[in-house]
Design an enzyme around this catalytic site. Structure first.
Site, short mmCIF file in Angstrom:
data_model
loop_
_atom_site.label_atom_id
_atom_site.label_comp_id
_atom_site.label_asym_id
_atom_site.label_seq_id
_atom_site.Cartn_x
_atom_site.Cartn_y
_atom_site.Cartn_z
N HIS A 85 0.83 -1.21 0.00
CA HIS A 85 0.00 0.00 0.00
C HIS A 85 0.87 1.26 0.00
O HIS A 85 1.90 1.30 0.66
CB HIS A 85 -0.90 0.01 1.24
CG HIS A 85 -2.07 0.93 1.13
ND1 HIS A 85 -1.96 2.29 1.21
CD2 HIS A 85 -3.40 0.67 0.93
CE1 HIS A 85 -3.15 2.84 1.08
NE2 HIS A 85 -4.04 1.88 0.91
N GLY A 166 5.39 21.73 10.23
CA GLY A 166 6.55 20.94 10.60
C GLY A 166 7.68 20.93 9.58
O GLY A 166 8.54 20.04 9.64
N GLY A 178 8.82 9.45 9.19
CA GLY A 178 8.18 9.92 7.98
C GLY A 178 7.27 11.09 8.28
O GLY A 178 7.48 11.82 9.26
#
Length: 569
Positions: A85, A166, A178
């Site tokens: 995915h 961020g 990540g």
């Protein structure tokens, strides 16, 4: 109407579907937040991804989501992650979804605030997508996730591709975690419509008839003819009839039937009952019948209530009936129990939350009539007169509603069904509000007892205790006043039913008025006794004055309705 509790759903996708110890640690963080109900954990080995579903009020859901993101970042190293995915972070996507009492726009603001907190406190970059997106392009999750985890270093340093929150130079912590897409979207329902055929091709044809995308336009034969394309080579499409739906046809060995399998992505655009009727229509044109419906996963209560009311109105029947009866109409109308039993307590989100709450705090309204009377008779001071007053008001509203429903269904009065359905709908709403106040009145008394139990060792303790007692006492006066205000509206129902309802039930309307008067006068006594303990005498006098006026109005209304009732008996 009673204030509708805000409930949201959160469906984070974590980039771990094989290590159950890691998954359990993440879900334990979610369950550590009081008030959150963890509904589903669905790990996938091939995708190496776990989809988690939990619900609750907004504040607790946001806290649970934050904790789960923090734990996932601690346990999952994206440098080692591989799966089928698309993904870009330990917590890949994090959608906030409205269930009840809250809008999609409000969920979008919640999602943005959560994204900001994750970026600020956990140093995990966040993109905002779908309804929470700051730019039109980022409404599409694929745009936010373009390049997946492997493109993170490039995106974080490229103007226009950087996260919404961020942005900073990439470091080892970011390489591990990540980044995350935080968004808001409407509730998605996965639903299968069962067909009386085994033909996948015919099921697909029906799916193409209805799905928003539709089917390619062909020259000549609509099935095997050459697909017509635009100047860029893209197929020209004939749109289907249902907006915000995706659908295909397939055959299910387990059931021995073909289905139209549909994802409904915006229930405010295409409700479930509209999709059901349209699939039935298109199936019928192809000589096929829809035999039932299978809901995959959970469903908001509103979806079934809207469907039940829709089918009742098609029958020219009153919609002012208990909500469980409305839901049963929806179940039978759409054949939700065609393949297997459909239990609303296991499929409706709000019911699952109620049951989870009732496991620790039993409500008075869930008791039997006998148990309620016995509980009232015990030596404990609650439930007491205020609770009974609210229940009397609910019974009065229920009687007026009953007369409206009987009148709506009376032979020879068919043309008046909408008139009585409107009255019964108003009455049913009053029943629900007053039943809520049954438990609220007892809760108000319990607040006073809690305040009296506070410590009083120091001057500061005594001050805080006194303030808490006064606040609880004020609330204990305001709740029965609310009971009085709502019970006064019961007279409107009973008066209308005594005047224009089924004459065979006029005595029931009269008894409803008597119950409403008892509710108003009884609740008024509770306003007075609690107001007497308030130090703020101005507020106390205002509460008592309003209560006195309502008691006088209730006397007048009850006498008027009894005159009408006596004249007709």
């Amino acid at each position: 109407m009673a204030n509708l509790k805000q409930i949201v759903e959160c469906v984070p996708n974590f980039s771990e579907g094989r290590n159950m110890d890691v998954i359990r640690q993440i879900t334990a963080e979610i369950e550590s937040v009081k008030g959150v109900s963890l509904l589903d954990v669905d790990p996938g080995e091939a995708t190496n991804r776990t989809v988690v579903t939990f619900v609750g009020e907004p504040d607790v859901v946001l806290e649970a989501a934050f904790r789960s993101v923090r734990k996932a970042a601690q346990l999952i190293d994206m440098r080692q992650h591989h799966g089928a995915h698309p993904r870009m972070g330990a917590t890949d996507v994090l959608p906030i979804i409205p269930v009840s009492g809250i809008t999609l726009e409000e969920c979008a603001e919640l999602a943005r605030s959560l994204a900001r907190r994750i970026a600020d406190e956990l140093q995990i970059p966040c993109y905002c997508y779908e309804a929470a997106a700051f730019t039109p392009e980022r409404k599409n999750l694929a745009v936010c996730r373009e390049g997946e985890y492997e493109a993170l270093a490039e995106k974080i340093s490229t103007e226009g591709r950087q996260p919404d929150f961020g942005t900073r130079p990439i470091d080892e912590a970011m390489q591990r975690s990540g980044c995350t897409a935080v968004g808001a979207r409407d509730f998605l329902i996965a639903v299968n419509f069962n067909l009386n055929t085994t033909s996948t091709r015919r099921a697909n044809a029906i799916a193409f008839d209805v799905r928003e995308k539709g089917r390619p336009i062909r020259e000549g034969n609509p099935i095997v003819g050459k697909i017509i394309r635009d100047v860029n080579g893209n197929p020209l499409m004939k749109p289907g009839t249902l907006k915000a739906t995706k659908a295909i046809g397939w055959y299910i060995d387990e059931y021995g039937v073909a289905q139209v399998s549909m994802n409904m992505t915006n229930l405010s655009v295409t409700p479930l009952h509209v999709a059901f009727d349209e699939v039935c229509r298109c199936a019928s044109l192809r000589g096929i019948r829809v035999t039932g419906t299978e809901i995959v996963g959970l469903v908001p209560k509103k979806t079934l209530l809207d469907a039940g009311r829709y089918f009742l109105e098609k029958q020219h029947r009153s919609v002012g009936i208990p909500e469980i009866d409305i839901i049963n109409i929806a179940v039978k109308s759409m054949g939700l129990d065609d393949l297997k039993p459909f239990n609303p307590r296991e499929k409706v989100i709000e019911y699952m939350l109620e049951d989870a709450g009732n496991a620790t705090a039993k409500k008075l309204v869930d008791l039997t009539v006998k148990a309620f009377a016995e509980e009232t008779s015990r030596e404990s001071p609650a439930p007491g007169g205020g609770t009974i007053s609210a229940y009397m008001g609910a019974l009065g509203a229920a009687l007026g509603t009953m007369v409206a429903n009987l009148s709506s269904h009376k032979a020879g009065w068919d043309e008046r069904w909408e008139e009585f359905s409107e009255w019964s709908g108003r009455g049913q709403a009053l029943v629900e509000e007053l039943l809520h106040l049954v438990d609220e009145d007892t809760e108000a008394f319990n607040r006073i007892m809690t305040a009296f139990s506070m410590p009083k060792n120091t001057d500061e303790d005594k001050r805080l205790r006194s303030e808490a007692i006064q606040a609880a006492t004020l609330y204990a006066a305001q709740v029965p006043l609310r009971t009085m205000q709502i019970s006064m509206r019961v007279f409107d129902i009973c008066r209308a039913m005594a005047e224009t309802g089924n004459p065979n039930s006029v005595s029931d309307a009269g008894v409803g008025a008597l119950a409403a008067r008892a509710a108003v006068l009884g609740a008024g006594l509770n306003v007075k006794i609690n107001a007497a303990s308030l130090k703020d005498r101005t507020t106390a006098e205002m509460l008592v004055a309003e209560a006195k006026a309502l008691m006088e109005q209730a006397d007048v209304a009850e006498r008027e309705i009894m005159r009408i009732t006596d004249a007709k008996i």
